[in-house]
Design a protein around this motif. Structure first.
Motif, PDB file in Angstrom:
ATOM      1  N   UNK A  22      58.102 145.011  70.972  1.00 38.12           N
ATOM      2  CA  UNK A  22      56.641 144.927  70.873  1.00 38.12           C
ATOM      3  C   UNK A  22      55.910 145.858  71.838  1.00 38.12           C
ATOM      4  N   UNK A  23      56.219 145.866  73.159  1.00 41.11           N
ATOM      5  CA  UNK A  23      55.484 146.760  74.059  1.00 41.11           C
ATOM      6  C   UNK A  23      55.833 148.231  73.905  1.00 41.11           C
ATOM      7  N   UNK A  24      56.829 148.556  73.080  1.00 40.99           N
ATOM      8  CA  UNK A  24      57.147 149.961  72.835  1.00 40.99           C
ATOM      9  C   UNK A  24      56.177 150.616  71.847  1.00 40.99           C
ATOM     10  N   UNK A  25      55.460 149.803  71.062  1.00 46.64           N
ATOM     11  CA  UNK A  25      54.594 150.379  70.030  1.00 46.64           C
ATOM     12  C   UNK A  25      53.454 151.217  70.605  1.00 46.64           C
ATOM     13  N   UNK A  26      52.719 150.739  71.619  1.00 48.61           N
ATOM     14  CA  UNK A  26      51.705 151.624  72.209  1.00 48.61           C
ATOM     15  C   UNK A  26      52.308 152.893  72.811  1.00 48.61           C
ATOM     16  N   UNK A  27      53.541 152.782  73.335  1.00 52.28           N
ATOM     17  CA  UNK A  27      54.216 153.948  73.896  1.00 52.28           C
ATOM     18  C   UNK A  27      54.498 154.976  72.802  1.00 52.28           C
ATOM     19  N   UNK A 212      53.209 135.792  62.201  1.00 49.78           N
ATOM     20  CA  UNK A 212      54.087 136.029  63.346  1.00 49.78           C
ATOM     21  C   UNK A 212      54.403 137.517  63.482  1.00 49.78           C
ATOM     22  N   UNK A 213      54.690 138.168  62.363  1.00 53.37           N
ATOM     23  CA  UNK A 213      54.956 139.605  62.403  1.00 53.37           C
ATOM     24  C   UNK A 213      53.742 140.400  62.823  1.00 53.37           C
ATOM     25  N   UNK A 214      52.557 139.971  62.384  1.00 53.15           N
ATOM     26  CA  UNK A 214      51.327 140.673  62.757  1.00 53.15           C
ATOM     27  C   UNK A 214      51.065 140.556  64.250  1.00 53.15           C
ATOM     28  N   UNK A 215      51.400 139.416  64.840  1.00 61.28           N
ATOM     29  CA  UNK A 215      51.231 139.255  66.290  1.00 61.28           C
ATOM     30  C   UNK A 215      52.291 140.062  67.035  1.00 61.28           C
ATOM     31  N   UNK A 216      53.519 140.006  66.555  1.00 63.64           N
ATOM     32  CA  UNK A 216      54.603 140.754  67.191  1.00 63.64           C
ATOM     33  C   UNK A 216      54.299 142.245  67.266  1.00 63.64           C
ATOM     34  N   UNK A 217      53.894 142.825  66.163  1.00 65.20           N
ATOM     35  CA  UNK A 217      53.771 144.284  66.093  1.00 65.20           C
ATOM     36  C   UNK A 217      52.389 144.815  66.447  1.00 65.20           C
ATOM     37  N   UNK A 218      51.351 143.983  66.369  1.00 68.09           N
ATOM     38  CA  UNK A 218      50.009 144.520  66.524  1.00 68.09           C
ATOM     39  C   UNK A 218      49.161 143.864  67.601  1.00 68.09           C
ATOM     40  N   UNK A 219      49.631 142.767  68.208  1.00 67.26           N
ATOM     41  CA  UNK A 219      48.826 142.122  69.248  1.00 67.26           C
ATOM     42  C   UNK A 219      48.595 143.058  70.433  1.00 67.26           C
ATOM     43  N   UNK A 220      49.632 143.785  70.852  1.00 66.50           N
ATOM     44  CA  UNK A 220      49.491 144.692  71.993  1.00 66.50           C
ATOM     45  C   UNK A 220      48.509 145.820  71.675  1.00 66.50           C
ATOM     46  N   UNK A 229      42.337 146.296  77.113  1.00 68.45           N
ATOM     47  CA  UNK A 229      43.271 145.717  78.066  1.00 68.45           C
ATOM     48  C   UNK A 229      44.284 146.766  78.522  1.00 68.45           C
ATOM     49  N   UNK A 230      44.843 146.582  79.732  1.00 70.00           N
ATOM     50  CA  UNK A 230      45.906 147.461  80.211  1.00 70.00           C
ATOM     51  C   UNK A 230      47.189 147.181  79.436  1.00 70.00           C
ATOM     52  N   UNK A 231      48.173 148.087  79.554  1.00 67.71           N
ATOM     53  CA  UNK A 231      49.432 147.907  78.841  1.00 67.71           C
ATOM     54  C   UNK A 231      50.145 146.633  79.293  1.00 67.71           C
ATOM     55  N   UNK A 232      50.103 146.356  80.600  1.00 68.05           N
ATOM     56  CA  UNK A 232      50.756 145.152  81.112  1.00 68.05           C
ATOM     57  C   UNK A 232      50.113 143.885  80.534  1.00 68.05           C
TER      58      UNK A 232
END
Length: 378
Positions: A22-27, A212-220, A229-232
């Motif tokens: 999940x946090x790799x997507x913005x990266x 659940x998938x929408x939160x996993x992949x797009x919440x960040x 919001x910051x990445x953290x």
């Protein structure tokens, strides 16, 4: 008892790897200089990879047992984030994500089958708590992932997750329940069920897993791009959902036994709808994260109930209904987020989360079909 803990560790490892994605997507958005729509296509490749490999691993489970299938899937899944982190360009990243989806999906089918085998061997429901361990792993992966990436970079993060996964698998895999068919046993026919109930349960699982998938992949991305919001902090969008899901899933088997599968499913759907509405209407990161946490409480036991119901459909061969519901359900968590990337070019992610709250009317309407999950009371 050891086999129960061994399969639980597999769920934790799978959740850890998926949560760390999940946090790799913005990266990836920044590293590849791509739009949300292009990233959505990459995520779609993850889903396609899973759906390609799930039937393959399902056939392996039917013919050779879940232990052999999950062992193969787990060893391949452990280093899969490294492939994505070292891929140098868009096409190689897309290929790595496709492979990532394939091994994660194959492991998922096989570990759910092993959990069903443990349930039958112990004559006791464990499915919700196994999914609780998955959520616990996802919570750890998503919650710490953003901070680890900020501190040490994308590749170091992938290596760290791989090391933890390999250590856990080295303990768990030799201790799994062996469920391979006897050499002289008739081979299970690999055909689709001819009754409609498994497909309706699959539709219930699918529409429960899309949010659940929408939160996993797009919440960040939602928290970072639309709320500043910051990445953290952005990593805590899915982490909050995964954390409450883990808590409720550890309680889920007892709740289902006390209140019944149908009533538990109905209350869960209503709570999830309220949480998604709060996330979509929130104007600050704290409100959205609170909404994702509330949604996690509701989503937590909807899919485990559907899986347990499918595994206990009267007159259906063991594992056949489970395979249908697993594949249909996980197509929701894997394929729908790719479509959300396309929609995000035209609508805000907040509006999309409101729409997903409405989607949960489907499992609410189908909830009476979950009665077969109450096998302990029969």
């Amino acid at each position: 008892m050891t086999v129960r803990w061994a399969v639980s560790v597999l769920f934790f490892v799978n959740g850890l790897i998926v949560g760390s994605w999940a946090p790799k997507l913005p990266v990836l958005l920044s590293r590849l200089s791509i739009t949300e729509a292009t990233l959505g296509l990459i995520v779609l490749g993850l889903g396609i990879g899973s759906l390609v490999m799930m039937p393959v691993f399902g056939a392996m489970v039917a013919r050779r047992g879940s232990r052999q299938a999950v062992t193969l899937g787990a060893w391949l899944a452990a280093p899969s984030l490294i492939w994505i982190s070292i891929a140098p360009d868009l096409w190689s990243v897309a290929a790595a994500v496709f492979l990532f989806g394939g091994v994660i999906g194959g492991m998922d089918v096989a570990m759910n089958a092993n959990a069903v085998a443990v349930e039958r061997a112990r004559d006791r429901a464990i499915m919700s708590s196994c999914h609780g361990f998955w959520s616990l792993g996802a919570f750890a992966g998503a919650g710490a992932g953003g901070a680890v990436i900020q501190a040490g970079g994308d590749i170091l993060h992938a290596v760290f997750v791989t090391a933890v996964a390999l250590a856990a698998l080295a303990w768990a895999l030799p201790r799994l329940l062996t469920d391979a068919p006897a050499p002289d046993a008739p081979k299970a026919p690999l055909r689709l069920p001819r009754t409609g109930l498994p497909y309706l349960l699959g539709l219930m699982a699918l529409t429960s897993m899309v949010p659940e998938g929408a939160i996993l992949d797009w919440a960040a991305v939602y928290l970072e791009r639309e709320m500043g919001a910051s990445l953290a902090v952005a990593g805590w969008g899915f982490a909050a959902c995964a954390g409450t899901m883990a808590t409720m899933r550890f309680l889920g088997d007892a709740l289902r036994l006390r209140f019944g599968a149908v009533r538990t499913l109905r209350i869960s759907a209503a709570i999830a709808m309220a949480g998604l509405a709060l996330a979509g209407l929130g104007t600050v990161p704290a409100a959205a994260i609170a909404g994702f946490a509330l949604a996690g409480i509701g989503i937590a036991n909807m899919v485990p109930i559907a899986l347990s119901a499918a595994g206990n459909v009267p007159g259906l061969a063991a594992g056949v209904g489970l395979s249908v519901v697993t594949i249909m359900g996980y197509s929701g968590i894997l394929l729908a987020p790719g479509s959300i990337g396309w929609l995000a070019e035209k609508l805000s992610l907040g509006t999309i989360y409101l729409g997903l709250a409405v989607l949960l009317l489907v499992p609410l309407a189908l909830s009476r079909l979950a009665a077969t999950a109450d096998f302990e009371t029969r």
